[in-house]
Enzyme design. Structure first.
Site, PDB file in Angstrom:
ATOM      1  CG  HIS A  46       2.966  -1.779  -9.319  1.00  0.00           C
ATOM      2  ND1 HIS A  46       3.915  -0.779  -9.350  1.00  0.00           N
ATOM      3  CD2 HIS A  46       3.655  -2.941  -9.208  1.00  0.00           C
ATOM      4  CE1 HIS A  46       5.115  -1.321  -9.255  1.00  0.00           C
ATOM      5  NE2 HIS A  46       4.986  -2.621  -9.181  1.00  0.00           N
ATOM      6  CD  GLU A  75       0.289   3.065  -8.482  1.00  0.00           C
ATOM      7  OE1 GLU A  75       0.290   1.866  -8.113  1.00  0.00           O
ATOM      8  OE2 GLU A  75       1.242   3.831  -8.258  1.00  0.00           O
ATOM      9  CB  CYS A 100       6.988   2.763  -9.871  1.00  0.00           C
ATOM     10  SG  CYS A 100       5.930   1.723 -10.925  1.00  0.00           S
ATOM     11  CB  CYS A 145       2.295   3.243 -11.835  1.00  0.00           C
ATOM     12  SG  CYS A 145       2.194   1.537 -11.221  1.00  0.00           S
TER      13      CYS A 145
END
Length: 156
Positions: free
Chosen positions: A55, A57, A85, A88
């Site tokens: 991801h 992040e 999410c 993260c």
């Protein structure tokens, strides 16, 4: 509270999201700023790297820790186009990032305000200042256009 530089920094995250879209990745972008300097910028790369943890992040946090030379990213702000999410949000907490700014909520996986409030859970040892709704129209439009295009191709 939205600060003067938040919109400019979200522009960097939006440019990263555009890179993700160009690579046929879900268009989410992120940057991390520390003491007025961008120390990391990343976009989703799950498909490219065949990595479910890739991801925006997560990649940005790794870059920022490398830049700082420490896993503690105090005095930093993380900017991301979509609400983080649970994975993260957990990484944000572990990195001790004190401030997160995001563009739009994620009603299906958001762990900051939508489904969970991990960044301000009193049972945990770190709290994060959360600012939502910075450049929301651009963030939302990029995601909607991406998924509309995918659906028009018959993809999920």
């Amino acid at each position: 509270m939205i600060e003067a530089t938040d919109e400019a920094m979200m522009d960097i995250a939006l440019r990263e999201a555009a890179k993700a879209r160009e690579a046929d990745e879900v268009p989410i972008g992120c940057c991390i700023v520390r003491q007025g300097r961008v120390i990391a910028r990343a976009h989703n790369q799950r498909e490219t790297l065949h990595d479910p943890t890739a991801h925006a992040e997560m990649i940005a946090i790794t870059q920022a820790a490398d830049d700082v030379g420490d896993w503690r990213l105090t005095d930093s702000t993380l900017y991301v186009t979509l609400e983080p999410c649970p994975m993260c949000a957990g990484a944000i907490l572990l990195a001790r990032i004190p401030r997160v700014v995001f563009g739009v909520r994620d009603p299906k996986a958001g762990a900051v305000v939508s489904l969970y409030q991990l960044l301000n859970d009193e049972r945990l040892n770190h709290r994060v200042e959360v600012v939502e709704g910075v450049r929301p129209h651009e963030c939302r439009a990029m995601l909607q256009e991406f998924f509309q295009h995918r659906r028009s191709l018959g993809e999920k």
